[in-house]
Write a protein that holds these residues in place. Structure first.
Motif, PDB file in Angstrom:
ATOM      1  N   MET A  65      20.652   2.481   0.800  1.00  0.00           N
ATOM      2  CA  MET A  65      21.969   2.842   1.325  1.00  0.00           C
ATOM      3  C   MET A  65      23.055   1.966   0.709  1.00  0.00           C
ATOM      4  N   ASN A  66      24.300   2.433   0.850  1.00  0.00           N
ATOM      5  CA  ASN A  66      25.428   1.604   0.453  1.00  0.00           C
ATOM      6  C   ASN A  66      25.867   0.750   1.644  1.00  0.00           C
ATOM      7  N   SER A  67      26.945  -0.005   1.477  1.00  0.00           N
ATOM      8  CA  SER A  67      27.378  -0.935   2.526  1.00  0.00           C
ATOM      9  C   SER A  67      27.896  -0.235   3.776  1.00  0.00           C
ATOM     10  N   MET A  68      28.161   1.087   3.680  1.00  0.00           N
ATOM     11  CA  MET A  68      28.598   1.864   4.842  1.00  0.00           C
ATOM     12  C   MET A  68      27.444   2.643   5.465  1.00  0.00           C
ATOM     13  N   ASN A  69      26.212   2.248   5.099  1.00  0.00           N
ATOM     14  CA  ASN A  69      24.991   2.887   5.606  1.00  0.00           C
ATOM     15  C   ASN A  69      24.897   4.363   5.243  1.00  0.00           C
ATOM     16  N   GLN A  70      25.531   4.751   4.152  1.00  0.00           N
ATOM     17  CA  GLN A  70      25.350   6.099   3.620  1.00  0.00           C
ATOM     18  C   GLN A  70      24.174   6.072   2.647  1.00  0.00           C
ATOM     19  N   GLN A  71      23.254   6.990   2.817  1.00  0.00           N
ATOM     20  CA  GLN A  71      22.063   6.990   1.974  1.00  0.00           C
ATOM     21  C   GLN A  71      22.380   7.532   0.591  1.00  0.00           C
ATOM     22  N   CYS A  72      21.919   6.790  -0.430  1.00  0.00           N
ATOM     23  CA  CYS A  72      22.095   7.251  -1.809  1.00  0.00           C
ATOM     24  C   CYS A  72      20.760   7.533  -2.485  1.00  0.00           C
ATOM     25  N   TYR A  73      19.692   6.895  -2.029  1.00  0.00           N
ATOM     26  CA  TYR A  73      18.373   7.144  -2.603  1.00  0.00           C
ATOM     27  C   TYR A  73      17.317   7.024  -1.517  1.00  0.00           C
ATOM     28  N   TYR A  74      16.137   7.531  -1.849  1.00  0.00           N
ATOM     29  CA  TYR A  74      14.965   7.386  -0.996  1.00  0.00           C
ATOM     30  C   TYR A  74      13.822   6.975  -1.912  1.00  0.00           C
ATOM     31  N   ALA A  75      13.036   5.978  -1.500  1.00  0.00           N
ATOM     32  CA  ALA A  75      11.960   5.453  -2.336  1.00  0.00           C
ATOM     33  C   ALA A  75      10.633   5.560  -1.605  1.00  0.00           C
ATOM     34  N   ALA A  76       9.608   6.018  -2.299  1.00  0.00           N
ATOM     35  CA  ALA A  76       8.295   6.197  -1.689  1.00  0.00           C
ATOM     36  C   ALA A  76       7.218   5.661  -2.611  1.00  0.00           C
ATOM     37  N   GLU A  77       6.382   4.786  -2.065  1.00  0.00           N
ATOM     38  CA  GLU A  77       5.232   4.261  -2.798  1.00  0.00           C
ATOM     39  C   GLU A  77       4.161   5.347  -2.921  1.00  0.00           C
ATOM     40  N   LYS A  78       3.463   5.341  -4.039  1.00  0.00           N
ATOM     41  CA  LYS A  78       2.325   6.239  -4.229  1.00  0.00           C
ATOM     42  C   LYS A  78       1.154   5.410  -4.735  1.00  0.00           C
ATOM     43  N   THR A  79       0.266   5.039  -3.813  1.00  0.00           N
ATOM     44  CA  THR A  79      -0.916   4.250  -4.123  1.00  0.00           C
ATOM     45  C   THR A  79      -2.090   4.853  -3.368  1.00  0.00           C
ATOM     46  N   ASP A  80      -3.269   4.897  -3.977  1.00  0.00           N
ATOM     47  CA  ASP A  80      -4.398   5.502  -3.271  1.00  0.00           C
ATOM     48  C   ASP A  80      -4.907   4.574  -2.168  1.00  0.00           C
ATOM     49  N   SER A  81      -5.581   5.164  -1.185  1.00  0.00           N
ATOM     50  CA  SER A  81      -6.000   4.438   0.023  1.00  0.00           C
ATOM     51  C   SER A  81      -6.940   3.285  -0.303  1.00  0.00           C
ATOM     52  N   LEU A  82      -7.855   3.480  -1.256  1.00  0.00           N
ATOM     53  CA  LEU A  82      -8.807   2.430  -1.591  1.00  0.00           C
ATOM     54  C   LEU A  82      -8.099   1.207  -2.158  1.00  0.00           C
ATOM     55  N   MET A  83      -7.103   1.411  -3.001  1.00  0.00           N
ATOM     56  CA  MET A  83      -6.340   0.306  -3.562  1.00  0.00           C
ATOM     57  C   MET A  83      -5.610  -0.461  -2.456  1.00  0.00           C
ATOM     58  N   ARG A  84      -4.993   0.268  -1.524  1.00  0.00           N
ATOM     59  CA  ARG A  84      -4.283  -0.402  -0.423  1.00  0.00           C
ATOM     60  C   ARG A  84      -5.238  -1.179   0.457  1.00  0.00           C
ATOM     61  N   LEU A  85      -6.417  -0.588   0.749  1.00  0.00           N
ATOM     62  CA  LEU A  85      -7.364  -1.221   1.648  1.00  0.00           C
ATOM     63  C   LEU A  85      -8.006  -2.450   1.029  1.00  0.00           C
ATOM     64  N   CYS A  86      -8.382  -2.359  -0.236  1.00  0.00           N
ATOM     65  CA  CYS A  86      -9.140  -3.437  -0.879  1.00  0.00           C
ATOM     66  C   CYS A  86      -8.255  -4.537  -1.456  1.00  0.00           C
ATOM     67  N   CYS A  87      -7.059  -4.171  -1.918  1.00  0.00           N
ATOM     68  CA  CYS A  87      -6.236  -5.137  -2.656  1.00  0.00           C
ATOM     69  C   CYS A  87      -5.016  -5.610  -1.880  1.00  0.00           C
ATOM     70  N   GLY A  88      -4.698  -4.938  -0.786  1.00  0.00           N
ATOM     71  CA  GLY A  88      -3.590  -5.384   0.057  1.00  0.00           C
ATOM     72  C   GLY A  88      -2.292  -5.529  -0.708  1.00  0.00           C
ATOM     73  N   SER A  89      -1.639  -6.678  -0.530  1.00  0.00           N
ATOM     74  CA  SER A  89      -0.329  -6.892  -1.140  1.00  0.00           C
ATOM     75  C   SER A  89      -0.405  -7.095  -2.649  1.00  0.00           C
ATOM     76  N   ASP A  90      -1.601  -7.361  -3.182  1.00  0.00           N
ATOM     77  CA  ASP A  90      -1.759  -7.555  -4.629  1.00  0.00           C
ATOM     78  C   ASP A  90      -1.979  -6.247  -5.374  1.00  0.00           C
ATOM     79  N   ARG A  91      -1.952  -5.130  -4.666  1.00  0.00           N
ATOM     80  CA  ARG A  91      -2.279  -3.854  -5.278  1.00  0.00           C
ATOM     81  C   ARG A  91      -1.267  -3.452  -6.346  1.00  0.00           C
ATOM     82  N   GLY A  92      -1.744  -2.675  -7.293  1.00  0.00           N
ATOM     83  CA  GLY A  92      -0.817  -2.007  -8.187  1.00  0.00           C
ATOM     84  C   GLY A  92      -0.158  -0.856  -7.446  1.00  0.00           C
ATOM     85  N   PHE A  93       1.051  -0.499  -7.844  1.00  0.00           N
ATOM     86  CA  PHE A  93       1.746   0.573  -7.140  1.00  0.00           C
ATOM     87  C   PHE A  93       2.730   1.267  -8.059  1.00  0.00           C
TER      88      PHE A  93
END
Length: 254
Positions: A65-93
């Motif tokens: 968002m900008n400083s007036m809380n107007q949304q300009c973009y939306y971001a979404a991670e795409k990582t497979d479940s096994l990577m998230r479960l096994c690697c946690g915060s060190d995962r590739g994404f």
């Protein structure tokens, strides 16, 4: 806020206030015209009820968002479940950034490194975490690389040719809690003169948000006339800082 999203499609969620459309600008990567109008962006991670109720790590989602809380973009991670479960915060994404029409305009990715994250060894490629900020077609706009340090977070902002333009020194600990409610700041300094040219802040979200959810909120301030590619790279720095400072705490709690 309930959010579902797939890259290339507009996010389905409650009605938001959108930033007005910006005309195409010569020389500006398509879709990043919004950034030319801004001197601050806010990046807010969305609460996921599955994580809250079951402590199951899900793909992260963010509103930009900008400083007036107007949304300009939306971001979404795409990582497979096994990577998230096994690697946690060190995962590739891969984080896909789309505009308000649902068109992908930016991609932020980190490759998995089994030895990544050690601040003492970050001068070696195999140990340094790095995100690549690129167009949807794969053209690099900039890099954010972990740099060596004793204990503090240390990052370099690099251009598309891997020339270091700026550096970030973070605190020893980025924790926030009942006894520490202030924002956590990550100043960004120019390599040319050492002056602070930008600042990334992890904002205090309130007791309930900080203690009972893993939803984080960041702000990035910069000169409005800063190169739009550098602004996009600073956005990438937020995601690297989030994963290395705060996603790690969330993974341990899970």
């Amino acid at each position: 806020m309930s959010v579902t999203h797939q890259p290339g499609q507009p996010p389905q969620k409650q009605e938001a206030t959108w930033m007005p459309l910006v005309d195409t600008i010569p020389g500006c990567p398509p879709g990043l015209e919004y950034l030319t109008q801004l001197d601050q962006i806010l990046i807010e991670q969305q609460v996921d009820l599955i994580e809250v109720l079951l402590s199951w790590e899900c793909n992260n989602k963010y509103r930009v968002m900008n400083s007036m809380n107007q949304q300009c973009y939306y971001a979404a991670e795409k990582t497979d479940s096994l990577m998230r479960l096994c690697c946690g915060s060190d995962r590739g994404f891969k984080i896909h950034v789309v505009d308000n029409s649902g068109k992908e305009v930016l991609r932020i990715r980190r490759d998995f490194k089994c030895c990544g994250g050690c601040c003492w060894c970050a001068d070696a490629d195999c140990a340094a975490h790095e995100v690549i900020v690129e167009t949807p077609e794969g053209e690099p706009l900039g890099y954010v690389r972990q740099l060596p340090s004793k204990w503090k977070g240390h990052y370099g902002i690099l251009d598309s040719s891997r020339n270091q333009m700026m550096e970030i020194w973070g605190p020893c600990c980025g924790c926030q809690g009942l006894c520490c409610r202030a924002d956590v700041e990550f100043p960004v300094r120019s390599m040319q003169d050492g002056n602070i040219v930008s600042k990334i802040s992890k904002q205090w979200g309130g007791v309930a948000r900080e203690l009972f959810t893993d939803s984080e909120k960041f702000s990035v301030t910069f000169p409005q006339d800063l190169d739009v590619k550098v602004k996009a790279t600073l956005m990438g720095a937020v995601f690297l800082i989030h994963f290395m400072y705060y996603e790690q705490e969330e993974s341990h709690n899970s």
